[in-house]
Each structure stands twice: as C-alpha cells, then as structure tokens.
Scaffold this active site. Sequence first.
Site, PDB file in Angstrom:
ATOM      1  N   SER A  44       6.481   5.381   6.527  1.00 59.28           N
ATOM      2  CA  SER A  44       6.319   6.311   5.163  1.00 59.28           C
ATOM      3  C   SER A  44       4.753   6.292   5.153  1.00 59.28           C
ATOM      4  O   SER A  44       4.118   5.374   5.170  1.00 59.28           O
ATOM      5  CB  SER A  44       7.068   5.647   4.207  1.00 59.28           C
ATOM      6  N   TYR A 100       9.753  -1.754  -0.097  1.00 59.06           N
ATOM      7  CA  TYR A 100       9.749  -0.546   0.567  1.00 59.06           C
ATOM      8  C   TYR A 100       8.509  -0.376   1.097  1.00 59.06           C
ATOM      9  O   TYR A 100       7.990  -0.194   2.146  1.00 59.06           O
ATOM     10  CB  TYR A 100      10.285   0.663  -0.240  1.00 59.06           C
TER      11      TYR A 100
END
Length: 255
Positions: free
Chosen positions: A147, A161
């Site tokens: 990401s 995350y």
Amino acid sequence: MKDLFSLQGRTALVTGGSRGIGRMIATGFLAQGARVYISSRKADACDATARELSSMGPCFSLPADVSTVEGAHSLAAAYAAREGALDILVNNAGAAWGESFETFPEKGWDKVMDLNLKSPFFLTQALHVQLKAAAQQRPAKVINIASIDGVSVNPLETYSYAASKAGLIHLIKRMSLRLVQDNIVVSGIAPGAFASEMNKVARDHGDEVARRIPSGRIGSDEDMAGVAIYLASRAGDYVVGQTIVVDGGVTLARG
C-alpha cells in the site's frame, strides 16, 4: 514482443480474490490467458466470484482463511491437490484497523499484522515446492500487495496497517534475494485509491477523493490489472524485489 505480456498456459493463485483489488488482478490474468484460482475467507463469496469470472476463462474457488499459519498450510494443500506447479502467487488478502492512539487495541494490531505481513511469508513458504516446480521452465512469480501507506504517511490513525505494509515492502526485498536463487521472482504493488470494500471512501465518494489525487481520478480496474500483468508476465522477469507504486501521484503530493 506480441507475447511479452501473455499469461497463456500459466497458473495463478490470488488470495483475497473474490472482490476489490484481488478480483481486478484475477480478471486481468484471465484476460491474458491464465488459469486462475481465487481464495477468500468467505466461501460463498469466493464461489460466486469464481463462477462469474469463469465466463472469461478457467477460474476456480479455494476458500481459506490465511490469517493463520494453519490456514495458509490448508490453502497450500488444497492447491497442491489440484496442481503440481504454481506459476504466479498473488498475496493480496489484507485487513485494516483505524482507531485513536489512546484506545488502539491489541486485537487491532494482531489481526492486521497476521494477515498483512505474516500471511504472505508463510503462504509463500508453504507453496515453495509448487513455485519451484513452475520455475524449472521459466521464472515463477510472487506478487505481494502492499500500500502507499507503507511508503508515505497517511494522516489516518491506522497504526498497524501502515506498519504492516511498510514491513511487507521490506520483506519483499529480503525474500526476493533468497527466492531468486530458485528462479522465483518476488515483487510488490503499492496501490493508492481504488474502489473496494476496504477503501469504501474511494468506492462511495470517488469524485471527492479524486480531487486530492494529482492525476484527478481514482484507480481503475485496468490500472491495477495492468501492473499485475506486467509483473506476472515475461515483461516483469527482471524486476526483482521492487514494489511499484500505482497511485496517480499521491505519494509525491504527500512528500
């Protein structure tokens, strides 16, 4: 050159393949001639997506929860029972958790780290034999979906995350140096805003999100499929240990 991006005769396994980015990648692989297995935790959704995608080419459902090592081994065994070799593994299954620093819980740390960072390692390890079997003919591929939040800082409080995706990007580098010895090429993709169940803001408010993206739009299915096909095909054989950012310029604007 006409075969540079072909996946004809190749077999792929895409985790988290029933929806979102995983489905985009699976769809692209099928369009390029691959035989595709998709996996996700929810069996009904996995089966339904496989049925839908079968109109494009051979697509099969292998439901599994890869958030545990046992689950990763179970998926690897299910795949090995059907195929002797694996040309392309896409570690895409992931989770996110957002909460304030003061109350961020351990379960929000462990759930995300287990699926986003631990699972790609142990599933790749569990499928090492099948990947090596495919690599006897030409390079096998492992593509890990990271990401942009592992590249630059998102203002949202998604601590585990961000840490998991940054860790995954470094893990890609470390794994690539070992596995290239077996003719297995490891690489990664760091997506920005794509419409998905995980990124509901991009899905439900795409026009608003697009105003904060230098290219003026969120990512399309073709944007994601294109980079995955590149890495999975002959075109990406010499891309070792690198993570390609696909975000319309967001990380540059953050910087």
